[in-house]
Design a protein around this motif. Structure first.
Motif, PDB file in Angstrom:
ATOM      1  N   SER A  48      -5.398  17.838 -15.966  1.00  0.00           N
ATOM      2  CA  SER A  48      -5.941  17.696 -17.319  1.00  0.00           C
ATOM      3  C   SER A  48      -7.368  18.217 -17.440  1.00  0.00           C
ATOM      4  CB  SER A  48      -5.884  16.234 -17.766  1.00  0.00           C
ATOM      5  OG  SER A  48      -6.705  15.440 -16.943  1.00  0.00           O
ATOM      6  N   GLY A  49      -7.959  18.700 -16.352  1.00  0.00           N
ATOM      7  CA  GLY A  49      -9.332  19.210 -16.393  1.00  0.00           C
ATOM      8  C   GLY A  49      -9.428  20.626 -15.876  1.00  0.00           C
ATOM      9  N   ASP A  50     -10.656  21.119 -15.843  1.00  0.00           N
ATOM     10  CA  ASP A  50     -10.914  22.456 -15.296  1.00  0.00           C
ATOM     11  C   ASP A  50     -11.744  22.285 -14.034  1.00  0.00           C
ATOM     12  OD1 ASP A  50     -11.236  25.161 -14.874  1.00  0.00           O
ATOM     13  OD2 ASP A  50     -12.910  25.332 -16.288  1.00  0.00           O
ATOM     14  N   PHE A  51     -11.078  22.406 -12.905  1.00  0.00           N
ATOM     15  CA  PHE A  51     -11.731  22.217 -11.618  1.00  0.00           C
ATOM     16  C   PHE A  51     -11.563  23.481 -10.770  1.00  0.00           C
ATOM     17  CE2 PHE A  51     -10.207  18.050 -13.072  1.00  0.00           C
ATOM     18  CZ  PHE A  51     -11.417  17.387 -13.175  1.00  0.00           C
ATOM     19  N   THR A  52     -12.061  24.597 -11.253  1.00  0.00           N
ATOM     20  CA  THR A  52     -11.865  25.859 -10.559  1.00  0.00           C
ATOM     21  C   THR A  52     -12.722  25.983  -9.306  1.00  0.00           C
ATOM     22  OG1 THR A  52     -13.469  26.877 -12.048  1.00  0.00           O
ATOM     23  CG2 THR A  52     -11.135  27.131 -12.608  1.00  0.00           C
ATOM     24  N   ASP A  53     -13.878  25.316  -9.284  1.00  0.00           N
ATOM     25  CA  ASP A  53     -14.756  25.468  -8.125  1.00  0.00           C
ATOM     26  C   ASP A  53     -14.910  24.188  -7.307  1.00  0.00           C
ATOM     27  OD1 ASP A  53     -16.162  24.187 -10.135  1.00  0.00           O
ATOM     28  OD2 ASP A  53     -18.078  25.094  -9.613  1.00  0.00           O
ATOM     29  N   HIS A  54     -14.306  23.088  -7.758  1.00  0.00           N
ATOM     30  CA  HIS A  54     -14.421  21.834  -7.020  1.00  0.00           C
ATOM     31  C   HIS A  54     -13.240  20.914  -7.331  1.00  0.00           C
ATOM     32  CE1 HIS A  54     -16.056  20.772 -10.963  1.00  0.00           C
ATOM     33  NE2 HIS A  54     -15.748  19.528 -10.674  1.00  0.00           N
ATOM     34  N   PHE A  55     -13.113  19.879  -6.512  1.00  0.00           N
ATOM     35  CA  PHE A  55     -12.130  18.825  -6.725  1.00  0.00           C
ATOM     36  C   PHE A  55     -12.881  17.543  -7.055  1.00  0.00           C
ATOM     37  CE2 PHE A  55     -10.063  21.480  -3.397  1.00  0.00           C
ATOM     38  CZ  PHE A  55      -8.925  21.839  -4.093  1.00  0.00           C
ATOM     39  N   ILE A  56     -12.230  16.638  -7.759  1.00  0.00           N
ATOM     40  CA  ILE A  56     -12.747  15.295  -7.977  1.00  0.00           C
ATOM     41  C   ILE A  56     -11.836  14.356  -7.190  1.00  0.00           C
ATOM     42  CG2 ILE A  56     -13.196  13.462  -9.655  1.00  0.00           C
ATOM     43  CD1 ILE A  56     -15.128  15.765  -9.934  1.00  0.00           C
ATOM     44  N   GLY A  57     -12.410  13.652  -6.246  1.00  0.00           N
ATOM     45  CA  GLY A  57     -11.631  12.775  -5.383  1.00  0.00           C
ATOM     46  C   GLY A  57     -10.951  13.570  -4.277  1.00  0.00           C
ATOM     47  N   PHE A  69       0.819  -1.212   0.000  1.00  0.00           N
ATOM     48  CA  PHE A  69       0.000   0.000   0.000  1.00  0.00           C
ATOM     49  C   PHE A  69       0.855   1.266   0.000  1.00  0.00           C
ATOM     50  CE2 PHE A  69      -3.632  -2.714   1.283  1.00  0.00           C
ATOM     51  CZ  PHE A  69      -4.521  -2.297   0.298  1.00  0.00           C
ATOM     52  N   CYS A  70       2.065   1.179   0.545  1.00  0.00           N
ATOM     53  CA  CYS A  70       2.990   2.323   0.472  1.00  0.00           C
ATOM     54  C   CYS A  70       3.436   2.567  -0.968  1.00  0.00           C
ATOM     55  CB  CYS A  70       4.200   2.094   1.371  1.00  0.00           C
ATOM     56  SG  CYS A  70       3.875   2.395   3.111  1.00  0.00           S
ATOM     57  N   TRP A  71       3.395   1.571  -1.786  1.00  0.00           N
ATOM     58  CA  TRP A  71       3.706   1.703  -3.209  1.00  0.00           C
ATOM     59  C   TRP A  71       2.482   2.240  -3.955  1.00  0.00           C
ATOM     60  CZ3 TRP A  71       1.680  -1.904  -6.960  1.00  0.00           C
ATOM     61  CH2 TRP A  71       2.193  -1.727  -8.256  1.00  0.00           C
ATOM     62  N   ILE A  72       1.298   1.754  -3.603  1.00  0.00           N
ATOM     63  CA  ILE A  72       0.066   2.160  -4.284  1.00  0.00           C
ATOM     64  C   ILE A  72      -0.303   3.611  -3.970  1.00  0.00           C
ATOM     65  CG2 ILE A  72      -2.441   1.744  -4.350  1.00  0.00           C
ATOM     66  CD1 ILE A  72      -1.765  -1.259  -4.018  1.00  0.00           C
ATOM     67  N   TYR A  73      -0.126   4.032  -2.726  1.00  0.00           N
ATOM     68  CA  TYR A  73      -0.543   5.371  -2.292  1.00  0.00           C
ATOM     69  C   TYR A  73       0.019   6.510  -3.163  1.00  0.00           C
ATOM     70  CZ  TYR A  73      -0.784   9.545   0.653  1.00  0.00           C
ATOM     71  OH  TYR A  73      -0.976  10.826   1.106  1.00  0.00           O
ATOM     72  N   PRO A  74       1.342   6.595  -3.393  1.00  0.00           N
ATOM     73  CA  PRO A  74       1.829   7.691  -4.248  1.00  0.00           C
ATOM     74  C   PRO A  74       1.382   7.553  -5.702  1.00  0.00           C
ATOM     75  CG  PRO A  74       3.678   6.353  -3.492  1.00  0.00           C
ATOM     76  CD  PRO A  74       2.457   5.839  -2.806  1.00  0.00           C
ATOM     77  N   LEU A  75       1.178   6.319  -6.169  1.00  0.00           N
ATOM     78  CA  LEU A  75       0.661   6.135  -7.530  1.00  0.00           C
ATOM     79  C   LEU A  75      -0.760   6.682  -7.638  1.00  0.00           C
ATOM     80  CD1 LEU A  75       1.934   2.541  -8.398  1.00  0.00           C
ATOM     81  CD2 LEU A  75       2.884   4.739  -9.132  1.00  0.00           C
ATOM     82  N   ALA A  76      -1.576   6.414  -6.630  1.00  0.00           N
ATOM     83  CA  ALA A  76      -2.942   6.950  -6.613  1.00  0.00           C
ATOM     84  C   ALA A  76      -2.902   8.478  -6.556  1.00  0.00           C
ATOM     85  CB  ALA A  76      -3.721   6.388  -5.424  1.00  0.00           C
ATOM     86  N   GLY A  77      -1.975   9.010  -5.767  1.00  0.00           N
ATOM     87  CA  GLY A  77      -1.825  10.467  -5.687  1.00  0.00           C
ATOM     88  C   GLY A  77      -1.401  11.069  -7.011  1.00  0.00           C
ATOM     89  N   LEU A  88      -9.872   6.911  -2.085  1.00  0.00           N
ATOM     90  CA  LEU A  88     -10.521   8.227  -2.083  1.00  0.00           C
ATOM     91  C   LEU A  88      -9.866   9.183  -3.075  1.00  0.00           C
ATOM     92  CD1 LEU A  88     -11.216   8.748   1.734  1.00  0.00           C
ATOM     93  CD2 LEU A  88     -12.898   8.301  -0.082  1.00  0.00           C
ATOM     94  N   MET A  89      -8.543   9.073  -3.229  1.00  0.00           N
ATOM     95  CA  MET A  89      -7.873   9.962  -4.184  1.00  0.00           C
ATOM     96  C   MET A  89      -8.272   9.655  -5.622  1.00  0.00           C
ATOM     97  SD  MET A  89      -4.047  10.797  -2.776  1.00  0.00           S
ATOM     98  CE  MET A  89      -3.535   9.146  -2.319  1.00  0.00           C
TER      99      MET A  89
END
Length: 184
Positions: free
Chosen positions: A120-129, A103-111, A172-173
């Motif tokens: 790659s998107g436009d998230f000026t008013d919200h976050f996804i994940g 999971f220590c390997w997976i965590y930074p990959l998920a991040g 969650l990320m």
């Protein structure tokens, strides 16, 4: 203040955040004392404060740039993706279970995935994940509690707790739920 400085100040703060993450990783590369580990916790939290300030300044001064966005993501990956994992390792939590190590390997990959999706998107008013900053601060706080509360490892088996936390934060990320952006 000139437009050039309005664009540079948020980037300078972002580089300071990145520097704190790099310092944490170097600090924890070798066996170290409790004080060094607690300093690492403090430096990651300080990085979180700086991360909130640099983005707020950039938006308020209308100084948001693509360069700043990219630098911010690199800083976030270092300070909230890699530095907390170095802290988990320095505390000795990866020695307790191969699952924690995985999971220590997976965590930074998920991040990294989450940051790439954000860039790659436009998230000026919200976050996804879940933002990697929040995930990193949660993981760092968890490590800080373990460092301060000496009896905790005697009360709880930390391996499944740590693996579960890393797994949940990773999920969650990369999840697609929407979080409204806080305004300061």
């Amino acid at each position: 203040m000139s437009k050039v400085w309005k664009e540079k100040i948020p980037n300078i703060l972002t580089m300071l955040n990145m520097t704190l993450g790099i310092v944490v990783i170097f600090l924890l590369l070798y066996p170290c004392h409790l004080e060094h580990k607690l300093l690492a916790v403090f430096l990651i939290i300080a990085g979180g404060i700086i991360d909130a300030i640099d983005g707020t300044i950039a938006r308020r001064w209308n100084a948001v740039t693509n360069m700043g966005k990219q630098l911010d993501s690199f800083a976030d990956l270092i300070t909230f993706g890699l530095a907390p994992i170095a802290l988990v390792h320095a505390i000795g939590l990866t020695e307790q279970s191969i699952v924690v190590s995985v999971f220590c390997w997976i965590y930074p990959l998920a991040g990294a995935f989450r940051l790439a999706r954000y860039n790659s998107g436009d998230f000026t008013d919200h976050f996804i994940g879940l933002p990697i900053t929040a995930a990193g601060l949660i993981l760092t706080s968890y490590c800080g509690i373990i460092l301060i509360w000496d009896e905790l490892p005697l009360l709880v088996d930390l391996a499944p707790l740590t693996a579960g936390l890393l797994g949940i934060l990773s999920l969650l990320m990369v999840s697609t739920f929407k979080i409204n952006r806080l305004s300061f």
